[in-house]
Design an enzyme around this catalytic site. Structure first.
Site: not given
Length: 572
Positions: A110, A163, A181, A252-253, A275-276, A425
């Protein structure tokens, strides 16, 4: 409570699995392959004689060999490729290697290494994993999901690739995030890989570099937008409900406004979370609560400045407000406690431009006056720090160096022990590095970061830098939702997770300035969070299960990567 998180054909009591495959086909199935660990009896029973070297190795010996292979590689991207190759060949061994070496290997599977892997995905992929869905597939999504060959999927991690970390639109390369993940889900929470599915909603890309690459593997069209995109999302959610009616979706993203919109649109129709937005909020709130354990202060007494008002920043601010409400803070205190900046400076009522999802965090005239802001101005970070005098500074901007020396020194003038969280990150995007933050504050700051950093020595004292890694929250949350068979995910679930995580930071780590547990504690942390989340879900349904029963259900659901004994399947 559902304690199922292992293949249906396994018998936990006997430690046996009925297997229908034989010979080469068995060795080529990554969920069943043991490589050189097949016993002599299994080699006879499944036609493996002559297909393997004669020596039988234990899984511990195999782990040692795999580590030897990985450590000989020249860089982290090569180590990533090596781990993915192992996962493609032998999933049990891959997850055992990861679980036994989390501190060393989590940054490989990750952040930060996965970001580079996503950028180079089309050139390093050896074997596709998961399910790829394009706009051309809108009428056949249930069939594509079932084609994965996993009939009882309980957890999907889904991205539209727009993203990826702080790297933007990476098209097909974004699949590295769901795969990574889910590897963490198995290592940290023990969810068996047969019950998980990574999904890429490959709706095209606006990344011209990818579109110009003749070897790009993704859907070679401009990114789908508008009604056509929404129809695909609708069809996907309906497809999941049809193919996997007991599953949880982790979004996610997705890019900021889309991420919030998709979450709000589907959260009451299918068990899902982002999650973000929510996972990040849970882990950051936990870090703040850990810092307040050190300081002996309540959350409602804090003044928090956010640099970055994307999905992550808004998600954190939402959960902080919810936590303040739970502490009984009055509305006017909560409104005044949070100041947020985006690329146009301080967010306040009447400023233009101002996106709709940022309006709840726009300071009103009363708050602006109380802090001494006058007129219409951009009010940059240094100006905001000077007037607000924050106790906590949170960075989700994706802008390296955004926490300037002047702003940090100004903060330290008014706060004995400032809490500073540069969270962006990968490492190259961090708002500041811990060594600088501690130097500018005379070693007084409490610092946690989004990417891993080593200890920093200042003034004769070693400061341990905790990592605000979402892996501390989402595996336990996902496991708790699966065990409780949740049908929706309320924001309070992440408040429960944050409180549990803060509680699990040991006194020794707090004394050294670490606001999070060690990554090596990830499995025990995930178990504790899963229990609290499952209890919370049950309470929302009006149930009052015994805590011991819930702990037993969670323990049954946590697969430990070791080889079961195999016996040939009965005819028919």
């Amino acid at each position: 409570m559902d304690g199922t998180a292992r293949p249906a054909r396994s018998s936990p009591a006997a430690g046996e699995i009925e297997v229908a495959l034989r010979g080469i086909r068995l060795l080529e199935d990554p969920l069943l392959n043991k490589d050189t660990a097949f016993t002599d009896d299994e080699r006879d029973a499944f036609g493996l004689r002559g297909l393997l070297p004669p020596r039988v190795l234990t899984i511990r010996e195999q782990v040692a060999l795999e580590l030897e292979h990985l450590r000989r590689k020249g860089d982290d991207l090569e180590r990533y490729v090596g781990l993915v190759a192992l996962q493609d060949r032998n999933e049990t061994l891959f997850h055992r290697v990861l679980l036994d070496n989390l501190e060393e290997l989590l940054p490989i599977v990750y952040t930060p290494t996965v970001g580079l892997a996503c950028q180079r995905y089309s050139h390093i992929m050896r074997r596709p994993r998961g399910v790829w869905i394009t706009p051309d597939d809108v009428a056949r999504i249930p069939a594509l999901l079932r084609a994965a060959g996993r009939p009882d999927v309980r957890l999907l991690v889904v991205t539209d690739n727009e993203r990826i970390l702080g790297l933007g639109d990476l098209g097909a390369g974004g699949m590295g995030i769901p795969v990574g993940k889910l590897a963490i889900y198995t290592a940290a929470a023990g969810i068996h890989p047969s019950l998980t599915l990574p999904v890429s909603l490959d709706v095209g890309t606006d990344n011209e570099e990818l579109l110009a690459d003749p070897l790009y593997l993704g859907y070679r069209r401009p990114r789908l937008r508008g009604e056509a995109y929404d129809r695909l999302l609708e069809a996907f959610v309906d497809g999941v409900r049809s193919a996997f009616p007991r599953a949880v979706i982790q979004w996610e993203d997705f890019k900021q406004h889309n991420a919030i919109r998709v979450l709000d649109r589907f959260r009451d129709r299918i068990c899902s979370f982002n999650d973000d937005i929510q996972g990040t909020a849970g882990v950051v709130l936990a870090g703040i609560l850990s810092a307040l354990r050190i300081l002996g202060e309540p959350l409602a007494a804090q003044r928090i400045v956010f640099l970055g008002a994307g999905a992550s920043g808004i998600g954190i601010a939402r959960l902080v407000r919810r936590a303040m409400e739970a502490e009984g803070a009055p509305p006017e205190t909560i409104r005044r406690a949070i100041a947020m900046l985006d690329r146009n400076g301080l967010i306040y009522e009447g400023r233009t431009p101002l996106d709709e999802d940022k309006r709840p965090f726009a300071l009103g005239p009363a708050e602006m006056a109380s802090y001494g802001f006058a007129g219409a101005d951009r009010f940059d970070l240094e100006a905001v720090v000077r007037r607000v005098r924050p106790t906590i500074l949170v960075g989700t901007s994706g802008t390296p160096g955004a926490f300037t020396e002047a702003a940090v020194r100004e903060m330290a003038r008014h706060r004995e022990r400032p809490v500073i969280l540069p969270l962006s990150n990968p490492t190259s995007n961090a708002e500041a590095v811990p060594a600088d933050l501690l130097a500018w504050t005379g070693g007084r700051a409490l610092v946690a970061t989004g990417s891993p950093f080593g200890p920093v020595r200042v003034g004769g004292r070693t400061h341990v830098i905790g990592q605000a890694n979402n892996a501390f929250v989402f595996p336990g949350v996902g496991l708790g939702l699966v065990v409780a068979e949740a049908r929706t995910v309320r924001d309070e679930v992440f408040l429960v997770a944050a409180r549990a995580l803060a509680r699990l930071v040991g006194e020794d780590r707090l004394r050294r300035g670490a606001l999070f547990p060690s990554v090596s504690d990830l499995r025990s942390v995930s178990r504790a969070i899963a229990v609290d989340v499952a209890l919370s879900v049950a309470a929302d349904r009006g149930e009052r299960p015994d805590r011991g029963e819930v702990e037993e259900a969670v323990d049954r659901a946590m697969w430990y990567p070791d080889y079961a004994r195999y016996r040939p399947a009965s005819p028919g």
